[in-house]
Design a protein around this motif. Structure first.
Motif, PDB file in Angstrom:
ATOM      1  N   GLY A  89       0.806  -1.219   0.000  1.00 60.00           N
ATOM      2  CA  GLY A  89       0.000   0.000   0.000  1.00 60.00           C
ATOM      3  C   GLY A  89       0.834   1.261   0.000  1.00 60.00           C
ATOM      4  N   CYS A  90       2.087   1.154   0.453  1.00 65.04           N
ATOM      5  CA  CYS A  90       2.963   2.325   0.469  1.00 65.04           C
ATOM      6  C   CYS A  90       3.174   2.880  -0.928  1.00 65.04           C
ATOM      7  N   TYR A  91       3.115   2.030  -1.957  1.00 66.82           N
ATOM      8  CA  TYR A  91       3.235   2.505  -3.334  1.00 66.82           C
ATOM      9  C   TYR A  91       2.072   3.448  -3.667  1.00 66.82           C
ATOM     10  N   CYS A  92       0.871   3.043  -3.297  1.00 67.82           N
ATOM     11  CA  CYS A  92      -0.313   3.857  -3.577  1.00 67.82           C
ATOM     12  C   CYS A  92      -0.279   5.167  -2.801  1.00 67.82           C
ATOM     13  N   VAL A  93       0.105   5.089  -1.540  1.00 69.19           N
ATOM     14  CA  VAL A  93       0.145   6.276  -0.689  1.00 69.19           C
ATOM     15  C   VAL A  93       1.196   7.269  -1.176  1.00 69.19           C
ATOM     16  N   SER A  94       2.374   6.773  -1.512  1.00 73.87           N
ATOM     17  CA  SER A  94       3.428   7.677  -1.974  1.00 73.87           C
ATOM     18  C   SER A  94       3.036   8.354  -3.277  1.00 73.87           C
ATOM     19  N   LEU A  95       2.332   7.632  -4.153  1.00 74.93           N
ATOM     20  CA  LEU A  95       1.870   8.219  -5.409  1.00 74.93           C
ATOM     21  C   LEU A  95       0.853   9.324  -5.146  1.00 74.93           C
ATOM     22  N   ALA A  96      -0.083   9.079  -4.247  1.00 76.11           N
ATOM     23  CA  ALA A  96      -1.095  10.084  -3.931  1.00 76.11           C
ATOM     24  C   ALA A  96      -0.447  11.345  -3.358  1.00 76.11           C
ATOM     25  N   ASN A  97       0.474  11.170  -2.403  1.00 78.34           N
ATOM     26  CA  ASN A  97       1.158  12.323  -1.819  1.00 78.34           C
ATOM     27  C   ASN A  97       1.995  13.062  -2.853  1.00 78.34           C
ATOM     28  N   TYR A  98       2.609  12.301  -3.750  1.00 78.85           N
ATOM     29  CA  TYR A  98       3.443  12.908  -4.796  1.00 78.85           C
ATOM     30  C   TYR A  98       2.595  13.761  -5.734  1.00 78.85           C
ATOM     31  N   LEU A  99       1.460  13.232  -6.172  1.00 74.85           N
ATOM     32  CA  LEU A  99       0.606  13.976  -7.093  1.00 74.85           C
ATOM     33  C   LEU A  99      -0.033  15.184  -6.408  1.00 74.85           C
ATOM     34  N   ASP A 113      12.302  14.594   3.621  1.00 69.53           N
ATOM     35  CA  ASP A 113      10.994  15.141   3.993  1.00 69.53           C
ATOM     36  C   ASP A 113       9.866  14.360   3.324  1.00 69.53           C
ATOM     37  N   GLU A 114      10.055  14.019   2.043  1.00 69.41           N
ATOM     38  CA  GLU A 114       9.018  13.263   1.342  1.00 69.41           C
ATOM     39  C   GLU A 114       8.879  11.868   1.932  1.00 69.41           C
ATOM     40  N   THR A 115       9.992  11.254   2.261  1.00 68.55           N
ATOM     41  CA  THR A 115       9.952   9.923   2.875  1.00 68.55           C
ATOM     42  C   THR A 115       9.213   9.955   4.201  1.00 68.55           C
ATOM     43  N   LEU A 116       9.513  10.937   5.042  1.00 69.03           N
ATOM     44  CA  LEU A 116       8.831  11.056   6.334  1.00 69.03           C
ATOM     45  C   LEU A 116       7.344  11.331   6.142  1.00 69.03           C
ATOM     46  N   ARG A 117       7.003  12.149   5.159  1.00 71.20           N
ATOM     47  CA  ARG A 117       5.592  12.441   4.875  1.00 71.20           C
ATOM     48  C   ARG A 117       4.840  11.161   4.538  1.00 71.20           C
ATOM     49  N   ASN A 118       5.454  10.305   3.742  1.00 71.58           N
ATOM     50  CA  ASN A 118       4.806   9.051   3.364  1.00 71.58           C
ATOM     51  C   ASN A 118       4.677   8.109   4.558  1.00 71.58           C
ATOM     52  N   LEU A 119       5.724   8.003   5.360  1.00 73.80           N
ATOM     53  CA  LEU A 119       5.678   7.122   6.520  1.00 73.80           C
ATOM     54  C   LEU A 119       4.626   7.590   7.527  1.00 73.80           C
ATOM     55  N   GLU A 120       4.553   8.891   7.743  1.00 72.92           N
ATOM     56  CA  GLU A 120       3.546   9.426   8.664  1.00 72.92           C
ATOM     57  C   GLU A 120       2.138   9.165   8.150  1.00 72.92           C
TER      58      GLU A 120
END
Length: 206
Positions: free
Chosen positions: A58-68, A182-189
């Protein structure tokens, strides 16, 4: 898992589709499911090693959403089916961003392999069949808009190799990390907020 921003042509198409008006855009569907054949011996089913479908696929989906969206979600909602070991084996989630961007996704570790993303925006819809494996068929993105449907060639390199190359270059001091801390922490949070929402059955605000 946070390598969608390294895929060039796929990034450009999805960004063009949504950034005209983020308030009217949304990541309609993101999915990544796989069948882990041996739950008893698979570390992804171990709670003490932070296993589970959300953190693994699911981290793939979450990181994509945050990225977009370009930001952390203002609200995270989640629901999961939990295995006897205590980890989520199936998970669904929704994310709402201050810009108005909305994302919905599902993931799992006990299902046949299934991947894909649909992004809608003011100019139409982009369908990406291999969002995290740009080096695999169909090597294209389908764009649906007022003019009709068009298949755009979008061949890409193996994103895992790109990650390795960028990591090595960053260690040598030749490049900056493509994915910032920062992006990595945003996704983990975001992942932890989704899990908290699923366990408490309540949405988790920023």
């Amino acid at each position: 898992a946070y390598h969608f921003g390294m895929l060039g042509e796929q990034d450009a198409v999805t960004e063009e589709m949504i950034f005209a008006d983020a308030a009217k855009a949304g990541l309609d569907v993101a999915k990544l499911k796989a069948d882990m054949k041996d739950p008893a011996g698979d570390i992804r089913f171990r709670a003490d090693l932070a296993g589970g479908a959300l953190r693994d696929v699911g981290c793939y989906c979450v990181s994509l959403a945050n990225y977009l969206a370009g930001e952390a979600p203002a609200q995270a909602r989640g629901a999961g089916r939990f295995a006897a070991s205590g980890v989520d084996e199936l998970f669904v989630g929704t994310l709402r961003f201050e810009s108005g961007f909305l994302a919905a996704f599902d993931c799992g570790m006990v299902s046949p392999l299934e991947v894909g993303v649909e992004v809608t925006g003011t100019r139409g819809r982009a369908v990406v069949e291999m969002p995290w494996y740009a080096h695999l068929e169909p090597l294209s993105i389908r764009v649906d808009d007022a003019a009709g449907s068009e298949e755009l060639a979008a061949p890409g390199a193996n994103a895992y190799q790109l990650e390795i190359d960028n990591f090595c270059a960053a260690v040598r001091g030749d490049e900056e990390p493509a994915i910032s801390a920062d992006e990595t922490l945003r996704n983990l949070e975001t992942l932890e907020r989704l899990l908290a929402a699923a366990r408490t059955d309540r949405p988790v605000p920023a």
